[in-house]
Design a protein around this motif. Structure first.
Motif, PDB file in Angstrom:
ATOM      1  N   PHE A 182       0.684  -1.130   0.045  1.00  0.00           N
ATOM      2  CA  PHE A 182      -0.027   0.001  -0.189  1.00  0.00           C
ATOM      3  C   PHE A 182       0.722   1.190   0.064  1.00  0.00           C
ATOM      4  O   PHE A 182       0.719   2.252  -0.768  1.00  0.00           O
ATOM      5  N   ALA A 183       2.098   1.218   0.640  1.00  0.00           N
ATOM      6  CA  ALA A 183       2.526   2.490   1.130  1.00  0.00           C
ATOM      7  C   ALA A 183       3.782   2.706  -0.096  1.00  0.00           C
ATOM      8  O   ALA A 183       3.800   3.761  -0.613  1.00  0.00           O
ATOM      9  N   LYS A 184       4.110   1.611  -0.682  1.00  0.00           N
ATOM     10  CA  LYS A 184       5.345   1.674  -1.508  1.00  0.00           C
ATOM     11  C   LYS A 184       4.718   1.801  -3.182  1.00  0.00           C
ATOM     12  O   LYS A 184       5.240   2.242  -3.993  1.00  0.00           O
ATOM     13  N   VAL A 185       3.766   1.026  -3.352  1.00  0.00           N
ATOM     14  CA  VAL A 185       3.104   0.951  -4.655  1.00  0.00           C
ATOM     15  C   VAL A 185       1.753   1.641  -4.796  1.00  0.00           C
ATOM     16  O   VAL A 185       1.693   2.235  -5.857  1.00  0.00           O
ATOM     17  N   VAL A 186       0.775   1.438  -4.111  1.00  0.00           N
ATOM     18  CA  VAL A 186      -0.338   1.778  -4.280  1.00  0.00           C
ATOM     19  C   VAL A 186      -0.602   3.366  -4.280  1.00  0.00           C
ATOM     20  O   VAL A 186      -0.944   4.191  -5.136  1.00  0.00           O
ATOM     21  N   MET A 187      -0.001   3.892  -3.129  1.00  0.00           N
ATOM     22  CA  MET A 187       0.037   5.547  -3.035  1.00  0.00           C
ATOM     23  C   MET A 187       0.551   6.124  -4.071  1.00  0.00           C
ATOM     24  O   MET A 187       0.055   6.969  -4.632  1.00  0.00           O
ATOM     25  N   PRO A 188       1.803   5.743  -4.389  1.00  0.00           N
ATOM     26  CA  PRO A 188       2.624   6.521  -5.480  1.00  0.00           C
ATOM     27  C   PRO A 188       1.736   6.421  -6.797  1.00  0.00           C
ATOM     28  O   PRO A 188       1.797   7.514  -7.527  1.00  0.00           O
ATOM     29  N   LEU A 189       1.198   5.155  -7.070  1.00  0.00           N
ATOM     30  CA  LEU A 189       0.250   4.975  -8.395  1.00  0.00           C
ATOM     31  C   LEU A 189      -0.987   5.778  -8.164  1.00  0.00           C
ATOM     32  O   LEU A 189      -1.714   5.839  -9.301  1.00  0.00           O
TER      33      LEU A 189
ATOM     34  N   LYS B 206      -1.684   8.952  -7.429  1.00  0.00           N
ATOM     35  CA  LYS B 206      -1.714  10.395  -7.345  1.00  0.00           C
ATOM     36  C   LYS B 206      -2.906  11.015  -7.946  1.00  0.00           C
ATOM     37  O   LYS B 206      -3.563  11.806  -7.319  1.00  0.00           O
ATOM     38  N   ALA B 207      -3.432  10.589  -8.803  1.00  0.00           N
ATOM     39  CA  ALA B 207      -4.615  11.449  -9.802  1.00  0.00           C
ATOM     40  C   ALA B 207      -5.692  11.242  -8.744  1.00  0.00           C
ATOM     41  O   ALA B 207      -6.418  11.997  -8.400  1.00  0.00           O
ATOM     42  N   VAL B 208      -6.166   9.910  -7.985  1.00  0.00           N
ATOM     43  CA  VAL B 208      -7.487   9.944  -7.286  1.00  0.00           C
ATOM     44  C   VAL B 208      -7.190  10.580  -5.935  1.00  0.00           C
ATOM     45  O   VAL B 208      -7.967  11.125  -5.412  1.00  0.00           O
ATOM     46  N   ILE B 209      -5.744  10.445  -5.533  1.00  0.00           N
ATOM     47  CA  ILE B 209      -5.587  11.216  -4.077  1.00  0.00           C
ATOM     48  C   ILE B 209      -5.738  12.637  -4.401  1.00  0.00           C
ATOM     49  O   ILE B 209      -6.654  13.330  -3.396  1.00  0.00           O
ATOM     50  N   SER B 210      -5.517  13.391  -5.545  1.00  0.00           N
ATOM     51  CA  SER B 210      -5.718  14.633  -5.722  1.00  0.00           C
ATOM     52  C   SER B 210      -7.043  15.142  -5.698  1.00  0.00           C
ATOM     53  O   SER B 210      -7.605  16.034  -5.310  1.00  0.00           O
ATOM     54  N   VAL B 211      -7.958  14.013  -6.586  1.00  0.00           N
ATOM     55  CA  VAL B 211      -9.360  14.023  -6.615  1.00  0.00           C
ATOM     56  C   VAL B 211      -9.934  13.947  -5.223  1.00  0.00           C
ATOM     57  O   VAL B 211     -10.621  15.060  -4.825  1.00  0.00           O
ATOM     58  N   LEU B 212      -9.749  13.233  -4.228  1.00  0.00           N
ATOM     59  CA  LEU B 212     -10.121  12.944  -3.052  1.00  0.00           C
ATOM     60  C   LEU B 212      -9.708  14.307  -2.418  1.00  0.00           C
ATOM     61  O   LEU B 212     -10.640  14.800  -1.316  1.00  0.00           O
TER      62      LEU B 212
ATOM     63  N   LYS C 244      -2.257  19.314 -11.885  1.00  0.00           N
ATOM     64  CA  LYS C 244      -1.145  18.900 -12.694  1.00  0.00           C
ATOM     65  C   LYS C 244      -0.873  17.368 -12.255  1.00  0.00           C
ATOM     66  O   LYS C 244      -0.422  16.693 -13.012  1.00  0.00           O
ATOM     67  N   TYR C 245      -1.939  16.675 -11.340  1.00  0.00           N
ATOM     68  CA  TYR C 245      -1.375  15.351 -11.253  1.00  0.00           C
ATOM     69  C   TYR C 245      -2.682  14.601 -12.209  1.00  0.00           C
ATOM     70  O   TYR C 245      -2.771  13.539 -12.171  1.00  0.00           O
ATOM     71  N   PHE C 246      -3.347  15.422 -12.749  1.00  0.00           N
ATOM     72  CA  PHE C 246      -4.365  14.587 -13.614  1.00  0.00           C
ATOM     73  C   PHE C 246      -3.540  14.559 -15.220  1.00  0.00           C
ATOM     74  O   PHE C 246      -4.569  14.168 -16.156  1.00  0.00           O
ATOM     75  N   GLU C 247      -2.498  15.027 -15.271  1.00  0.00           N
ATOM     76  CA  GLU C 247      -1.767  15.042 -16.537  1.00  0.00           C
ATOM     77  C   GLU C 247      -1.729  13.638 -17.175  1.00  0.00           C
ATOM     78  O   GLU C 247      -1.210  12.933 -16.185  1.00  0.00           O
TER      79      GLU C 247
ATOM     80  N   ALA D 241      -9.516  12.508 -14.136  1.00  0.00           N
ATOM     81  CA  ALA D 241      -8.326  11.875 -13.477  1.00  0.00           C
ATOM     82  C   ALA D 241      -8.331  10.406 -13.829  1.00  0.00           C
ATOM     83  O   ALA D 241      -7.179   9.808 -14.015  1.00  0.00           O
ATOM     84  N   ALA D 242      -9.703   9.687 -14.140  1.00  0.00           N
ATOM     85  CA  ALA D 242      -9.515   8.285 -14.556  1.00  0.00           C
ATOM     86  C   ALA D 242      -8.734   8.360 -15.993  1.00  0.00           C
ATOM     87  O   ALA D 242      -7.963   7.273 -16.137  1.00  0.00           O
ATOM     88  N   LEU D 243      -9.059   9.152 -16.664  1.00  0.00           N
ATOM     89  CA  LEU D 243      -8.475   9.145 -17.942  1.00  0.00           C
ATOM     90  C   LEU D 243      -6.958   9.323 -17.865  1.00  0.00           C
ATOM     91  O   LEU D 243      -6.191   8.796 -18.815  1.00  0.00           O
TER      92      LEU D 243
END
Lengths: 564, 304, 316
Positions: free
Chosen positions: B195-202, B204-210, B291-294, C198-200
């Motif tokens: 969770f800490a090493k793989v899931v969280m870094p990957l 970023k997009a949903v974390i920024s949304v939340l 910028k995390y949605f890029e 974000a999903a895209l």
């Protein structure tokens, strides 16, 4: 997230709440309805010595600490900044920690009440339904209102028996104290007409419905405001319908229907019988007249959808300062038309109905709001859990002192807002902030109309300019207003209902309103034809439960008449 | 791979006709949407500085008329507003941190396909989106925890929002390849580590949304502050603004005693100005989140 | 024999439990804060629901009022406002879903396809701003901009023939639902598109390259790669939206109500409000609320079931 928020809002509206186990069903405080003076001493379980009135308590030097909540106007300053309140606290030997509510109390109220989370005293925070709903939450004041403890409230009850009747429950209990502010006018509404427009077009002041129609059509077709554009005049504007102060229904009086206190939901009395004008043949006649005006294009077509703020804006004229509205109802001319345009307007006296009949066929009336404007209940309540109800009552009684009452309404003497000019006379001083008008200043500096108070009829108060205007303007209705008597005045607030009747009426009225609030606008705009839909409309209103409501109301009105 | 020219973001340039038409259509549509969105926003701006009577009469359309800054003055002159900003910032920062700390691990757990209890636990959460006991029992619960009128309740209330939990769970389940987990397990990686090493870094997009969802919730929260706080010292910005708004509407109303004639021509400005005062700070934050949605934040990971 | 197999069964059960814990205890730990929070703030207060079946009484509390069973439900079901409010609520929320649900998806797709970086950023940062406009201001704006004769947008719509000249957009039963829904779309579209954007962003870009080699054009790439990539998110959000069919927000409808549109704008929540304002009707409100919830929940479960069958994505 948004959903959660909406859900929360929705749940307030719906659930508005439930109960609290707060289980404070402590010893029922109501020792019955014996005369208050007798029972007071016995019901004081603790300090009987405390009964000797305010001077004693104050001189004891024992200051009672209480908590109070006050619902104030959003303009009103902190209570701690009101000098005269501090004086009242000192006189009553109490020290009060104030919680001030300026917004959205209705949203919070049911939750706080149902949870039992209330302070010792609540000012202007309750309504009649609360006492039944939260039976046991509030102190039965009947046990504490007596010559020793609350001399001023006793005086109010003796001199203005309406006030006592207003707050006394069917079983004799009293949960709140009312106010009597005496100096407000007999009607909330003055209809204004633009005199300058009449002059410009060489027209006479209308006195009947048909003359009014002619005048309005002239306003519409010609360039009444003289700015070169014959199309920017709005001959007739209004705001709201049933129960509205500034709607067109003020003129229902022309058909002999005596309205009282804004006639909420359309109820009125005629020869001691309660009726609803919404299904009265005369209302049908009136609606036909309104529909005719509308089809002639003289009624503001946006009036139905405009909110109050837009309604007010229109009467303030356009960018160039030209008046835009010919005839419209308002509270007072400077308030309605602003500092410059107001001089163009004059009050329009009550009109006679003369469509397809002779003027004088109907007895002309005007809406009587005297009790509604001058008397209200629910000014102050005390929590049943209050540890020292005597002190709380003693403090509340200070509001009803002759001078404090005037201070509560217009501002304190030591605060510099009021001057005592004689034993019985007062003068309201001009606002200390020169940018503020007197009305706004009053709401800023004191409890104003939210206060518990008893302005004696004998007290003379020299009021600010706008209030003087307001009283002056209404003189045109004095004669008509004088016609109302007991049998056709229906002040709804004095009626007493059982909880069950109250619930029945609430449900039926919501259904009735859904019909009557909709139909008038369809008739007016011509979307529905009055003659062909009238019968089915009346039937559907009756089906929604009107007869049942009328029966309940009649019963209460009969009792009211018998007791007065 | 080598024979395809790929831009850094992985988009492939091409010049054929269908693509050109498509590109043009997209551009035109975006311009249209932009105009539809922007005009009313512009209206808020001009309405906040124009004579309110003219606004109400429909005389203000594209440019402000009879310009005045009464609305902003009323808001900014009120000393309570700075305290409100401060409180709100506390609630947003502390509240959102707590939200993320509670939501992300739970979302991860619920995203594990081989976690047998996940449907039942999901039901446990979803049920509460629909059934609630109402405000009074909630108030009494909070009251029995002694949290009424504290800053704490305004931070911890809605620590986890089921809607956001589901969004996060869906994202983790669908965009992080299962191969990664299998590879990690082979390496002896625990759930915590993975969770800490793989899931969280990957994520970023949903974390920024939340963060955006939760942050904006705390920022806009008016109702909970109204219900559960009566201490003026804890009042967040929205409550202060609400009071200023009502105060100014009082100037404009003439109902049987409040003859506030003088405020009428400006009072409604406050309504619009409040939107701007309360929204600007959030607008400034958005670019950082955006910028995390890029595209392409995932590339390296997927290859790894 | 029987004894043996039993003990073997026990052994394997406890063994399996141990094994389960070994694999899953960390997951449970990660869930714990959320589960505890929900228990305290959602499940504990839930005893309030019984008020729908009880007469409210302050002195005895929620659990102590007189049990009246379905009385309050019947009061609503037999009221002549039951069908009109139910119908109006459904019409408004279904239209909102049909029009409002696809809008953010399309918007996200469009933004995703924009090639000019600067323009893309400008559009992206603008579209979500309307979300911050409060309901009160939103309705004030509607009242001014759609005002008969003087409203800018009303006049524009009339001049391009989208609305007939003699229609008063604010005061008509026909225009209420479109006005309510479209202004809602305007306000929520950008905000709701954020999740799709974000999903895209998590679409594997190698897929684009692969498609390109196959000679696909941009439309085809969007349709065959982008869309499937966000489909699970779409389905989940659709399920949750369907679970709200009877929850039309109170504020906006209430503020947009006027006598002329009352026939279509009286919804369940505003009706309950109008009953409650005259005499606080806790039990009635709770009963109608519970009815609302049940219908919502049924829709949620149904959509979830259909979605699982068709797309393999579901909440539970």
């Amino acid at each position: 997230m948004k959903k959660k928020l909406l859900a929360a809002l929705l749940s307030t509206a719906m659930v508005a709440s439930m109960l609290a186990g707060c289980g404070n069903s402590s010893a029922p405080a109501d020792s019955g309805n014996q005369p208050a003076a007798d029972s007071a001493a016995s019901s004081d379980s603790g300090d009987a010595a405390d009964n000797s009135g305010d001077q004693a308590a104050a001189s004891n030097g024992e200051v009672v600490k209480l908590k109070a909540l006050a619902c104030l106007h959003s303009l009103t300053q902190d209570v701690d900044d009101m000098e005269y309140v501090a004086e009242m606290e000192a006189e009553a030997g109490v020290e009060i920690e104030w919680e001030l509510i300026r917004a959205d109390w209705d949203t919070i109220k049911s939750t706080r009440f149902a949870s039992g989370d209330i302070p010792d005293i609540l000012i202007s925070a309750t309504n009649n339904a609360d006492y039944m709903m939260y039976d046991g939450l509030f102190l039965n004041m009947a046990d504490y209102i007596n010559e020793d403890l609350t001399p001023n409230i006793v005086q109010l009850f003796n001199e203005e028996p309406d006030c006592k009747a207003l707050v006394t429950q069917m079983d004799g209990r009293i949960f709140c104290v009312p106010k009597f502010q005496g100096k407000w006018p007999k009607t909330n509404t003055v209809v204004f007409i633009n005199q300058e427009w009449l002059n410009n077009l060489n027209l006479e002041m209308p006195t009947t419905f048909s003359e009014l129609k002619d005048v309005l059509i002239a306003f519409k077709e010609q360039d009444a405001n003289g700015n070169g554009d014959p199309n920017d005049e709005i001959p007739l504007d209004f705001n709201g319908w049933h129960g509205s102060a500034y709607g067109l229904l003020n003129w229902l009086g022309a058909l002999g229907i005596q309205l009282t206190n804004w006639a909420y939901d359309g109820y009125f009395a005629e020869d001691s019988t309660i009726k609803n004008y919404a299904i009265d043949e005369r209302y049908k006649l009136f609606m036909k007249y309104v529909a005719d005006l509308y089809s002639n294009g003289v009624i503001n077509s946006n009036a139905v959808t405009n909110d109050y703020s837009m309604f007010q804006s229109l009467s303030r004229g356009n960018e160039a300062g030209d008046a835009l509205v010919g005839v419209v109802a308002g509270w007072e001319e400077t308030d309605k038309f602003g500092p410059t345009l107001h001089s163009q307007y004059v009050p329009l006296p009550a009109l006679e109905y003369d469509i397809d009949c002779e003027p004088g066929t109907y007895d002309v009336r005007w809406r009587d709001d005297y009790t509604g404007l001058n008397i209200s209940s629910d000014r102050a309540v005390v929590s049943a859990k209050c540890s020292n109800p005597e002190a709380a009552m003693r403090f509340i009684d200070r509001f009803y002192d002759q001078t404090h009452s005037v201070e509560a309404l217009f501002g304190g003497i030591t605060d510099g807002n009021l001057e005592k000019t004689g034993d019985n006379s007062y003068k309201v001083l001009p606002p200390q902030d020169p940018d503020t008008d007197p009305g706004t200043w009053k709401w800023t500096s004191t409890f104003a109309d939210n206060a518990p108070m008893y302005i004696r009829r004998a007290s003379e108060v020299e009021m600010s300019e706008d209030m003087t205007y307001a009283l002056e303007e209404r003189k045109v209705y004095d004669e008509v207003l004088a016609k109302a008597d007991k049998t056709d005045t229906y002040p709804q607030m004095f009626m007493k209902y059982s909880q069950e009747d109250q619930n029945t009426m609430a449900l039926a009225q919501a259904n009735i309103n859904n019909i009557i609030n909709n139909q008038w606008s369809l008739w007016m705009t011509g979307e529905a034809d009055i003659d062909s839909t009238w019968d089915s409309y009346v039937q559907s209103v009756k089906d929604a439960g009107l007869d049942q409501v009328l029966e309940i109301r009649q019963k209460a009105f009969d009792e009211y008449l018998a007791n007065n | 791979m080598a024979n395809v020219k790929s831009t850094s973001t992985g988009e492939v340039r091409s010049n054929n006709l269908p693509d050109k038409i498509f590109g043009a259509a997209v551009l035109i549509l975006s311009i249209l949407i932009f105009i539809i969105i922007v005009y009313p926003l512009w209206f808020v701006v001009i309405a906040s500085i124009s004579n309110s009577n003219l606004v109400n009469q429909g005389a203000v359309t594209f440019w402000p008329k009879d310009v005045r800054f009464y609305g902003y003055q009323q808001i900014l002159d009120d000393t309570r507003i700075w305290k409100g900003y401060l409180n709100t910032i506390i609630y947003v920062v502390a509240g959102t941190l707590l939200n993320m700390a509670v939501t992300m691990p739970a979302a991860y757990a619920l995203s594990r396909k081989n976690f047998k209890a996940r449907n039942k636990v999901m039901m446990y959460f979803v049920f509460t989106m629909y059934f609630s006991g109402g405000l009074v029992p909630l108030y009494m619960t909070i009251s029995s925890l002694n949290l009424i009128s504290t800053k704490t309740i305004l931070i911890i209330f809605v620590a986890v929002n089921t809607y956001n939990l589901i969004v996060a769970r869906t994202f983790i389940a669908n965009s992080i390849p299962e191969d990664l987990y299998e590879a990690a397990v082979l390496d002896g990686c625990s759930h915590f580590n993975y969770f800490a090493k793989v899931v969280m870094p990957l994520s970023k997009a949903v974390i920024s949304v939340l963060i955006l969802y939760y942050g904006v919730f705390h920022w806009n929260d008016f109702f909970n502050a109204l219900m559960f706080n009566s201490n003026a010292d804890n009042a967040p910005l929205q409550i202060v603004l609400r009071e200023i708004l009502l105060l100014n509407q009082a100037f404009a109303s003439g109902n049987g005693g409040v003859q506030g004639g003088y405020g009428q021509s400006s009072a409604d400005q406050v309504k619009y100005a409040i939107i701007i005062v309360s929204t600007l700070p959030i607008l400034c934050v958005y670019p950082f989140v955006q910028k995390y949605f890029e595209k392409g934040v995932m590339i390296g990971a997927v290859k790894g | 024999m029987g004894k043996n197999s039993e003990s073997a069964g026990n052994k394997s059960l406890s063994f399996r439990f141990k094994k389960y814990l070994e694999h899953n205890w960390q997951l449970w730990v990660m869930l714990l804060p959320a589960v505890v929070y929900i228990f305290i703030f959602c499940y504990i207060p839930m005893y309030g629901v019984q008020l729908a079946f009880r007469e409210y009484s302050f002195s005895t509390g929620i659990t102590g009022g007189k049990w009246v069973g379905m009385k309050y439900f019947q009061q609503y079901f037999t009221s002549n406002m039951f069908w009109p409010t139910l119908r109006n609520t459904f019409v408004i929320s279904f239209t909102s879903i049909v029009v409002g649900f696809p809008a953010p998806i399309i918007l996200a797709m469009i933004i995703n396809q924009l090639r000019n970086k600067k323009w893309k950023r400008v559009v992206q940062t603008t579209v979500y701003i309307p979300y911050f406009i409060s309901v009160v201001v939103m309705v004030s704006m509607i009242n001014v901009l759609f005002q008969n004769n003087s409203g800018v947008i009303a006049n524009l719509l009339k001049s391009i023939g989208l609305v007939a000249q003699d229609v008063n957009i604010l005061g008509s039963a026909k225009t209420f639902v479109p006005l309510y829904v479209l202004t809602g779309v305007w306000q929520g579209m950008g905000w709701n598109s954020i999740i799709y954007i974000a999903a895209l962003s998590s679409v594997d870009t190698q897929l684009y390259d692969a498609c390109k080699i196959d000679g696909a054009n941009r439309w085809q790439i969007m349709w065959h790669i982008d869309f499937p990539a966000i489909l699970p998110t779409i389905m989940i959000l659709l399920i949750m939206n369907m679970g709200n069919v009877l929850s039309v927000g109170f504020d906006k409808v209430f503020l947009m109500q006027n006598p002329l549109n009352l026939g279509v704008s009286q919804v369940i929540s505003t009706y309950v409000y109008s009953v409650g304002i005259r005499s606080s009707q806790f039990s009635f409100g709770t009963a109608v609320g519970l009815f609302n919830t049940l219908v919502n929940f049924i829709f949620l479960i149904l959509t979830n079931w259909i979605s699982k069958k068709v797309t393999g994505t579901g909440l539970m």
